[in-house]
Write a protein that holds these residues in place. Structure first.
Motif, mmCIF file in Angstrom:
data_model
loop_
_atom_site.group_PDB
_atom_site.id
_atom_site.type_symbol
_atom_site.label_atom_id
_atom_site.label_comp_id
_atom_site.label_asym_id
_atom_site.label_seq_id
_atom_site.Cartn_x
_atom_site.Cartn_y
_atom_site.Cartn_z
ATOM 1 N N ALA A 164 -6.282 -1.937 2.964
ATOM 2 C CA ALA A 164 -5.747 -1.997 1.544
ATOM 3 C C ALA A 164 -5.321 -3.427 1.157
ATOM 4 C CB ALA A 164 -4.768 -0.894 1.106
ATOM 5 N N PHE A 165 -4.617 -4.155 2.235
ATOM 6 C CA PHE A 165 -3.891 -5.385 1.873
ATOM 7 C C PHE A 165 -5.026 -6.441 1.599
ATOM 8 C CE2 PHE A 165 -0.112 -4.365 5.126
ATOM 9 C CZ PHE A 165 0.383 -3.591 3.931
ATOM 10 N N LEU A 166 -6.140 -6.394 2.354
ATOM 11 C CA LEU A 166 -7.417 -7.138 2.142
ATOM 12 C C LEU A 166 -7.760 -7.148 0.490
ATOM 13 C CD1 LEU A 166 -9.561 -6.604 5.298
ATOM 14 C CD2 LEU A 166 -8.380 -8.795 4.618
ATOM 15 N N GLY A 167 -7.706 -5.953 -0.072
ATOM 16 C CA GLY A 167 -8.290 -5.518 -1.193
ATOM 17 C C GLY A 167 -7.427 -6.053 -2.299
ATOM 18 N N VAL A 168 -6.055 -5.734 -2.207
ATOM 19 C CA VAL A 168 -5.128 -6.126 -3.045
ATOM 20 C C VAL A 168 -4.926 -7.664 -3.065
ATOM 21 C CG1 VAL A 168 -3.844 -3.839 -3.306
ATOM 22 C CG2 VAL A 168 -3.122 -5.532 -1.557
ATOM 23 N N SER A 169 -5.062 -8.307 -2.052
ATOM 24 C CA SER A 169 -5.052 -9.849 -1.803
ATOM 25 C C SER A 169 -6.276 -10.411 -2.617
ATOM 26 C CB SER A 169 -5.315 -10.215 -0.313
ATOM 27 O OG SER A 169 -5.568 -11.591 -0.270
ATOM 28 N N ALA A 180 1.041 -7.635 -5.455
ATOM 29 C CA ALA A 180 0.060 -6.708 -5.755
ATOM 30 C C ALA A 180 0.307 -5.393 -5.104
ATOM 31 C CB ALA A 180 -1.396 -7.000 -5.533
ATOM 32 N N ILE A 181 0.396 -4.184 -5.822
ATOM 33 C CA ILE A 181 0.275 -2.985 -5.079
ATOM 34 C C ILE A 181 -0.771 -2.053 -5.206
ATOM 35 C CG2 ILE A 181 1.798 -0.972 -5.263
ATOM 36 C CD1 ILE A 181 3.847 -2.758 -6.199
ATOM 37 N N ALA A 182 -1.079 -1.421 -4.243
ATOM 38 C CA ALA A 182 -2.232 -0.480 -3.965
ATOM 39 C C ALA A 182 -1.487 1.156 -4.085
ATOM 40 C CB ALA A 182 -3.141 -0.453 -3.072
ATOM 41 N N ILE A 183 -1.606 1.933 -4.863
ATOM 42 C CA ILE A 183 -0.906 3.052 -4.800
ATOM 43 C C ILE A 183 -1.904 4.336 -4.901
ATOM 44 C CG2 ILE A 183 -0.640 3.142 -7.684
ATOM 45 C CD1 ILE A 183 2.308 4.340 -7.040
ATOM 46 N N ALA A 184 -1.532 5.343 -4.269
ATOM 47 C CA ALA A 184 -2.155 6.485 -4.164
ATOM 48 C C ALA A 184 -2.070 7.370 -5.473
ATOM 49 C CB ALA A 184 -2.143 7.680 -2.931
ATOM 50 N N ASN A 185 -2.535 7.063 -6.469
ATOM 51 C CA ASN A 185 -2.396 7.439 -7.869
ATOM 52 C C ASN A 185 -3.572 6.945 -8.866
ATOM 53 O OD1 ASN A 185 -0.395 9.357 -8.531
ATOM 54 N ND2 ASN A 185 -0.438 8.341 -10.532
ATOM 55 N N VAL A 229 -2.693 -1.365 -8.560
ATOM 56 C CA VAL A 229 -4.385 -0.661 -8.773
ATOM 57 C C VAL A 229 -4.108 0.608 -8.315
ATOM 58 C CG1 VAL A 229 -5.179 -2.908 -9.231
ATOM 59 C CG2 VAL A 229 -4.884 -1.999 -7.055
ATOM 60 N N ASN A 230 -5.016 1.500 -8.230
ATOM 61 C CA ASN A 230 -5.534 2.637 -7.543
ATOM 62 C C ASN A 230 -5.781 2.255 -6.003
ATOM 63 O OD1 ASN A 230 -8.071 4.487 -6.330
ATOM 64 N ND2 ASN A 230 -6.154 5.744 -7.204
ATOM 65 N N ASP A 231 -5.316 2.921 -4.856
ATOM 66 C CA ASP A 231 -5.470 2.599 -3.612
ATOM 67 C C ASP A 231 -6.976 2.444 -3.299
ATOM 68 O OD1 ASP A 231 -5.808 5.322 -4.016
ATOM 69 O OD2 ASP A 231 -4.831 5.600 -1.832
ATOM 70 N N PHE A 232 -7.807 3.198 -4.029
ATOM 71 C CA PHE A 232 -9.270 3.261 -3.415
ATOM 72 C C PHE A 232 -9.711 2.261 -4.289
ATOM 73 C CE2 PHE A 232 -8.813 6.582 -0.580
ATOM 74 C CZ PHE A 232 -10.256 6.512 0.073
ATOM 75 N N THR A 233 -9.404 1.794 -5.339
ATOM 76 C CA THR A 233 -9.914 0.658 -6.016
ATOM 77 C C THR A 233 -9.674 -0.541 -5.083
ATOM 78 O OG1 THR A 233 -9.673 1.386 -8.069
ATOM 79 C CG2 THR A 233 -9.670 -1.018 -8.050
ATOM 80 N N ALA A 234 -8.391 -0.634 -4.599
ATOM 81 C CA ALA A 234 -7.979 -1.808 -3.523
ATOM 82 C C ALA A 234 -8.915 -1.865 -2.371
ATOM 83 C CB ALA A 234 -6.480 -1.540 -3.190
ATOM 84 N N LEU A 235 -9.094 -0.630 -1.767
ATOM 85 C CA LEU A 235 -9.888 -0.196 -0.682
ATOM 86 C C LEU A 235 -11.296 -0.620 -0.703
ATOM 87 C CD1 LEU A 235 -9.835 0.675 2.315
ATOM 88 C CD2 LEU A 235 -10.325 2.983 1.746
ATOM 89 N N ALA A 236 -11.866 -0.606 -1.844
ATOM 90 C CA ALA A 236 -13.166 -0.974 -2.356
ATOM 91 C C ALA A 236 -13.254 -2.448 -2.265
ATOM 92 C CB ALA A 236 -13.650 -0.253 -3.593
ATOM 93 N N ASP A 282 1.065 -1.090 -0.029
ATOM 94 C CA ASP A 282 -0.059 0.137 0.081
ATOM 95 C C ASP A 282 0.872 1.259 0.046
ATOM 96 O OD1 ASP A 282 -2.013 2.018 0.273
ATOM 97 O OD2 ASP A 282 -2.373 1.348 2.263
ATOM 98 N N VAL A 283 0.871 1.826 -1.235
ATOM 99 C CA VAL A 283 1.936 2.884 -1.222
ATOM 100 C C VAL A 283 1.428 4.421 -1.254
ATOM 101 C CG1 VAL A 283 3.701 3.783 -2.955
ATOM 102 C CG2 VAL A 283 3.448 1.379 -2.546
ATOM 103 N N GLY A 284 1.887 5.325 -0.443
ATOM 104 C CA GLY A 284 1.206 6.572 -0.485
ATOM 105 C C GLY A 284 2.488 7.248 -0.728
ATOM 106 N N GLY A 285 2.314 8.887 -0.830
ATOM 107 C CA GLY A 285 3.229 9.880 -1.080
ATOM 108 C C GLY A 285 4.338 9.694 0.136
ATOM 109 N N THR A 286 4.051 9.549 1.185
ATOM 110 C CA THR A 286 5.129 9.580 2.296
ATOM 111 C C THR A 286 5.588 8.102 2.522
ATOM 112 O OG1 THR A 286 3.791 11.456 3.162
ATOM 113 C CG2 THR A 286 5.362 10.389 4.664
ATOM 114 N N ASN A 287 4.867 7.123 2.834
ATOM 115 C CA ASN A 287 5.420 5.903 3.225
ATOM 116 C C ASN A 287 4.680 4.897 2.416
ATOM 117 O OD1 ASN A 287 6.782 6.562 5.669
ATOM 118 N ND2 ASN A 287 4.620 6.943 6.471
ATOM 119 N N ALA A 288 5.658 3.666 2.135
ATOM 120 C CA ALA A 288 4.986 2.360 1.456
ATOM 121 C C ALA A 288 5.096 1.353 2.484
ATOM 122 C CB ALA A 288 6.136 2.287 0.496
ATOM 123 N N ARG A 289 3.862 0.934 2.721
ATOM 124 C CA ARG A 289 3.570 -0.319 3.567
ATOM 125 C C ARG A 289 3.644 -1.690 2.795
ATOM 126 N NH1 ARG A 289 0.661 4.097 4.048
ATOM 127 N NH2 ARG A 289 0.762 5.158 6.401
#
Length: 346
Positions: A328-333, A84-89, A122-129, A29-36
């Motif tokens: 987000a981990f649940l979503g990308v899984s 699988a990576i969720a990214i804030a973009n 994928v987009n992070d909110f796609t993964a969150l959804a 789960d990758v954001g602008g500040t941290n990558a988890r």
């Protein structure tokens, strides 16, 4: 612990009971500040979470390799072939250029660079959804209403920006919407919100919902409220405003947070009627969970239902705050599992 990473609680996120035949999978789960980053060693077994600061790595591939090289990760998963990576973009093709960080990459080139057979981005909110049907008890209900099975779910979340998505059911599973709904034009509901909008127009030609319902938006709301009250604002961050509102030390801060919650209610209600989200509207992002019970006492739910002739309809739609630590981990899984064809869509 390696100095480059911040340890996180080894939360296990439950999904399904059987083991993977193809070995551990990388989730990120990758954001602008941290990558988890995390490893999924079997369906339902997600752990080994590490948080790596983006600024310490020249590329996302470098951060990914640094995670896989950590001693505890290498011991558990010397070889990882799927990720699988969720990214804030926005992710609209092979090339991804982050809007809130300097990383830029080709998905296919990065897949080859890290030696993966399959890499989904994928987009992070796609993964969150995609995580919503799997949250279980990892959510907190706000207000009334009960979900209707087999109907769409809505998702909105305030953090650095305002993310919007949703899930639409079909015979084959769920489809996550690739939405940029946070950038719709802000729609004021009260005279006070009209005045706030007029204040915001001094800084921005176009005032989107995200301009006010986000971290930067809280700072803008605080300045706007101070202006309306004829008070000189202090230089406060969004975290400062929220902290002072929660501890009761600043009425202006509390007024700004109340405005934020009410505006979020309007956006969530708009999303509910747009999608027909009778399955519920979920609130994610980093801001609302930190407001705790203050959010429940706010005007959010009343504003959510305040749609004139649609009030009774919305009163029956439940709203939930997502409380999962790493949803987000649940979503990308789930997305990766579908890509690999090893389990049906949840």
């Amino acid at each position: 612990m390696n100095a480059m990473s911040t340890p996180a609680p080894q939360t296990v996120l439950q999904t399904a009971p059987s083991a993977f035949p193809g070995g551990p999978r990388l989730l990120a789960d990758v954001g602008g500040t941290n990558a988890r980053f995390a490893l999924e060693t079997a369906p339902g077994q997600v752990g080994h979470v590490h948080v790596l600061p983006c600024c310490e790595h020249p590329t996302l591939a470098a951060a990914l390799r640094a995670y896989l090289a950590l001693p505890d990760i290498a011991a558990v998963a010397p070889v990882v072939k799927h990720g699988a990576i969720a990214i804030a973009n926005p992710v609209t093709g092979d090339h991804v250029r982050m809007t809130n960080h300097s990383w830029e990459f080709s998905i296919e080139a990065m897949r080859g660079e890290v030696g993966f057979d399959v890499l989904a981005v994928v987009n992070d909110f796609t993964a969150l959804a995609r995580s919503l049907p799997q949250l279980g008890e990892q959510k907190r209900k706000v207000g009334g209403g009960e979900p209707v099975a087999g109907t769409p779910l809505g998702l909105v979340g305030a953090g650095t920006g305002l993310g919007v998505s949703g899930l639409v059911p079909s015979a084959s599973g769920w489809t996550a919407l690739l939405s940029e709904g946070g950038h719709v034009s802000f729609a004021p509901v009260t005279e006070k919100e009209v005045a706030i909008l007029q204040f915001a127009w001094r800084e921005f030609e176009h005032v989107s919902a995200e301009r006010l319902i986000s971290g930067n938006g809280i700072e803008l709301l605080y300045r706007a409220v101070a202006h309306l009250r004829g008070v000189a604002p202090e230089k406060l961050s969004a975290a400062d405003v929220a902290r002072r509102a929660l501890d009761g030390s600043c009425s202006l801060c509390d007024e700004a947070i109340e405005a934020f919650c009410a505006m979020l209610g309007t956006v969530a209600g708009n999303l509910a009627v747009t999608l027909g989200a009778q399955g519920g509207v979920y609130i994610g992002g980093g801001i609302v969970p930190k407001l705790g019970e203050r959010f429940g006492r706010s005007a959010f739910r009343a504003r959510f239902e305040d749609k004139g002739r649609m009030r009774a309809y919305l009163a029956n739609v439940p709203t939930y705050v997502i409380t999962a630590e790493y949803p987000a981990f649940l979503g990308v899984s789930a997305i990766l599992a579908e890509r690999l064809g090893d389990q049906p869509a949840a």
